[in-house]
Scaffold this motif. Structure first.
Motif, PDB file in Angstrom:
ATOM      1  N   GLU A  49       0.944  -1.163  -0.058  1.00 47.37           N
ATOM      2  CA  GLU A  49       0.093  -0.150   0.096  1.00 47.37           C
ATOM      3  C   GLU A  49       0.940   1.114   0.004  1.00 47.37           C
ATOM      4  O   GLU A  49       0.404   2.542  -0.268  1.00 47.37           O
ATOM      5  CB  GLU A  49      -0.919  -0.036   1.152  1.00 47.37           C
ATOM      6  CG  GLU A  49      -0.303   0.020   2.567  1.00 47.37           C
ATOM      7  CD  GLU A  49      -0.178  -1.459   3.271  1.00 47.37           C
ATOM      8  OE1 GLU A  49      -0.321  -1.487   4.479  1.00 47.37           O
ATOM      9  OE2 GLU A  49      -0.205  -2.243   2.415  1.00 47.37           O
ATOM     10  N   TYR A  52       0.794   2.877  -3.328  1.00 47.52           N
ATOM     11  CA  TYR A  52      -0.717   3.411  -3.802  1.00 47.52           C
ATOM     12  C   TYR A  52      -0.593   5.071  -3.843  1.00 47.52           C
ATOM     13  O   TYR A  52       0.135   5.723  -3.203  1.00 47.52           O
ATOM     14  CB  TYR A  52      -1.539   2.809  -2.780  1.00 47.52           C
ATOM     15  CG  TYR A  52      -1.975   1.185  -3.198  1.00 47.52           C
ATOM     16  CD1 TYR A  52      -0.978   0.539  -3.973  1.00 47.52           C
ATOM     17  CD2 TYR A  52      -2.829   0.811  -2.574  1.00 47.52           C
ATOM     18  CE1 TYR A  52      -1.459  -0.517  -4.018  1.00 47.52           C
ATOM     19  CE2 TYR A  52      -3.070  -0.554  -2.348  1.00 47.52           C
ATOM     20  CZ  TYR A  52      -2.305  -1.229  -3.335  1.00 47.52           C
ATOM     21  OH  TYR A  52      -2.743  -2.614  -3.382  1.00 47.52           O
ATOM     22  N   GLY A  54      -2.229   8.243  -2.314  1.00 45.51           N
ATOM     23  CA  GLY A  54      -2.838   8.485  -1.126  1.00 45.51           C
ATOM     24  C   GLY A  54      -2.612   9.755  -0.483  1.00 45.51           C
ATOM     25  O   GLY A  54      -1.737  10.500  -1.111  1.00 45.51           O
ATOM     26  N   TYR A  56      -0.683  11.578   3.265  1.00 44.82           N
ATOM     27  CA  TYR A  56       0.059  10.798   4.227  1.00 44.82           C
ATOM     28  C   TYR A  56       0.112  12.155   5.381  1.00 44.82           C
ATOM     29  O   TYR A  56       0.168  13.105   5.113  1.00 44.82           O
ATOM     30  CB  TYR A  56       1.430  10.282   3.926  1.00 44.82           C
ATOM     31  CG  TYR A  56       2.446  11.227   3.183  1.00 44.82           C
ATOM     32  CD1 TYR A  56       3.051  12.061   4.088  1.00 44.82           C
ATOM     33  CD2 TYR A  56       1.939  11.611   1.813  1.00 44.82           C
ATOM     34  CE1 TYR A  56       4.022  13.119   3.478  1.00 44.82           C
ATOM     35  CE2 TYR A  56       3.152  12.630   1.429  1.00 44.82           C
ATOM     36  CZ  TYR A  56       3.924  13.245   2.176  1.00 44.82           C
ATOM     37  OH  TYR A  56       4.870  14.087   1.609  1.00 44.82           O
ATOM     38  N   GLU A  72       0.562  14.550  -0.033  1.00 44.60           N
ATOM     39  CA  GLU A  72      -0.121  13.613  -1.008  1.00 44.60           C
ATOM     40  C   GLU A  72       0.781  13.136  -2.211  1.00 44.60           C
ATOM     41  O   GLU A  72       1.827  13.796  -2.237  1.00 44.60           O
ATOM     42  CB  GLU A  72      -1.479  14.141  -1.618  1.00 44.60           C
ATOM     43  CG  GLU A  72      -1.057  15.356  -2.436  1.00 44.60           C
ATOM     44  CD  GLU A  72      -0.710  15.100  -3.750  1.00 44.60           C
ATOM     45  OE1 GLU A  72      -0.811  14.332  -4.263  1.00 44.60           O
ATOM     46  OE2 GLU A  72      -0.049  16.365  -4.280  1.00 44.60           O
ATOM     47  N   ASP A  75       2.475   8.107  -5.449  1.00 42.14           N
ATOM     48  CA  ASP A  75       3.172   6.856  -4.813  1.00 42.14           C
ATOM     49  C   ASP A  75       3.882   7.531  -3.429  1.00 42.14           C
ATOM     50  O   ASP A  75       4.858   8.264  -3.570  1.00 42.14           O
ATOM     51  CB  ASP A  75       4.374   6.430  -5.688  1.00 42.14           C
ATOM     52  CG  ASP A  75       5.163   5.400  -5.363  1.00 42.14           C
ATOM     53  OD1 ASP A  75       5.197   5.042  -3.827  1.00 42.14           O
ATOM     54  OD2 ASP A  75       6.018   4.693  -5.969  1.00 42.14           O
ATOM     55  N   THR A  97      -4.736   5.156   2.138  1.00 37.68           N
ATOM     56  CA  THR A  97      -4.790   4.850   0.882  1.00 37.68           C
ATOM     57  C   THR A  97      -6.280   3.975   0.495  1.00 37.68           C
ATOM     58  O   THR A  97      -7.108   4.129   1.423  1.00 37.68           O
ATOM     59  CB  THR A  97      -3.791   3.790   0.505  1.00 37.68           C
ATOM     60  OG1 THR A  97      -3.895   2.520   1.136  1.00 37.68           O
ATOM     61  CG2 THR A  97      -2.331   4.302   0.505  1.00 37.68           C
ATOM     62  N   ASN A 101      -5.793   0.333  -4.954  1.00 42.09           N
ATOM     63  CA  ASN A 101      -5.331   1.530  -5.505  1.00 42.09           C
ATOM     64  C   ASN A 101      -6.387   2.491  -6.202  1.00 42.09           C
ATOM     65  O   ASN A 101      -6.084   2.930  -7.196  1.00 42.09           O
ATOM     66  CB  ASN A 101      -4.166   1.445  -6.196  1.00 42.09           C
ATOM     67  CG  ASN A 101      -3.153   2.539  -6.319  1.00 42.09           C
ATOM     68  OD1 ASN A 101      -3.320   3.426  -5.645  1.00 42.09           O
ATOM     69  ND2 ASN A 101      -2.485   2.365  -7.262  1.00 42.09           N
ATOM     70  N   VAL A 108      -6.839  12.545  -4.327  1.00 44.39           N
ATOM     71  CA  VAL A 108      -5.717  12.648  -3.043  1.00 44.39           C
ATOM     72  C   VAL A 108      -5.413  14.171  -2.996  1.00 44.39           C
ATOM     73  O   VAL A 108      -5.123  14.368  -1.861  1.00 44.39           O
ATOM     74  CB  VAL A 108      -4.408  11.787  -3.309  1.00 44.39           C
ATOM     75  CG1 VAL A 108      -4.708  10.531  -3.197  1.00 44.39           C
ATOM     76  CG2 VAL A 108      -3.650  11.999  -4.456  1.00 44.39           C
TER      77      VAL A 108
END
Length: 310
Positions: A49, A52, A54, A56, A72, A75, A97, A101, A108
């Motif tokens: 994950e 992916y 997403g 953070y 964001e 990857d 995430t 995916n 994001v």
């Protein structure tokens, strides 16, 4: 009114330790949350994950205060490797995430912008983000999906000890702006259904009021507090007092501070500590407004009363 419906949350401690990597998922939600300490960065970024798309969160402290960064990427593991591994202050991170995916770049970016705006509005935790990103253009359907995703995410994050998005300011009732000499709200404006308590510290000229309603101990706007924290600097509630001063919930007015809005505390003692500016026993300091019972005695009566008669 629709009945309150519970939610089922699954936490999985990957290495069997509560202070290690943990995943969190809600039933019937496509989102996936991974929390890990910085000491396990390599292991976390090796997980599928982490590659992916997403958002953070980097979490830590700076100058003795909580500090965070929200980012964001398509990857997110690569994003952390390339840029934010150079940030020295963070001690843990959260990767957000979706299964298979399913989030794309626009998704994001939208989540990042909404999280930054939400964190800044609450003001619990200063951000290392220098700019506030603009919301990307999404279809009406995608906006609805991301708002639903965000709603679920804000339920999951506190379960993994991320409380920077919890809004404890309350608006149970209309309140007039706080003014010098206005120490507690007019009783006629108090919300119905809650028990009122009062804390008085005559030595320091303090008076505060609170309502216990819907399971929350809410100190009311206009209540007074100490102008500064006089207790031990390392006490648990010293940081809470500093946070409320920093966020503007508690502001100086003359020789005291005043609550600018209703604020929900986790316990009567937390509320008493902020009002008194030091560690305090809220079980004793707070008394019912109508009968003068200590919170401790009032609570004992509630527990002892037969169901439906309290």
């Amino acid at each position: 009114m629709s009945p309150v419906v519970g939610r089922s949350l699954e936490l999985y401690y990957i290495d069997g330790r509560p202070d290690g990597m943990v995943t969190a998922e809600l039933f019937n939600w496509t989102g996936h949350v991974l929390l890990f300490p910085r000491t396990q960065l390599s292991a976390a970024l090796a997980r599928s994950e982490a590659s992916y798309a997403g958002v953070y969160l980097l979490l830590g402290d700076q100058n003795g205060e909580p500090f965070a960064y929200i980012g964001e990427g398509e990857d997110i593991g690569a994003r952390i490797r390339q840029h934010d591994v150079r940030k020295e202050w963070w001690t843990s991170a959260v990767l957000v995430t979706a299964s298979a995916n399913k989030l794309n770049k626009a998704h994001v970016r939208y989540l990042e912008a909404r999280l930054i705006a939400h964190a800044k509005a609450i003001g619990h935790t200063p951000l290392d983000n220098l700019t506030a990103p603009v919301l990307p253009i999404l279809s009406e359907a995608d906006i609805a999906k991301m708002e639903a995703f965000l709603e679920n995410l804000l339920i999951v994050l506190p379960a993994v000890r991320v409380d920077m998005f919890i809004q404890r300011a309350r608006s149970h009732r209309p309140t007039a702006p706080a003014t010098p000499g206005r120490t507690i709200a007019d009783p006629q404006t108090i919300s119905a259904g809650g028990t009122r308590f009062v804390l008085e510290a005559r030595k320091h000229g303090l008076r505060a009021s609170a309502v216990l309603t819907d399971g929350e101990f809410v100190v009311e706007a206009g209540s007074m507090g100490r102008r500064e924290w006089t207790g031990l600097d390392h006490h648990t509630y010293a940081s809470l007092y500093a946070e409320l001063r920093r966020s503007g919930v508690l502001t100086e007015q003359g020789a005291h501070c005043v609550f600018t809005q209703d604020y929900a505390f986790r316990s009567p003692s937390a509320a008493a500590a902020v009002v008194n500016g030091r560690a305090s026993n809220g079980q004793i300091d707070w008394r019912t407004a109508d009968g003068g019972l200590t919170y401790k005695d009032w609570e004992a009566r509630q527990v002892a009363a037969p169901e439906g008669t309290a």
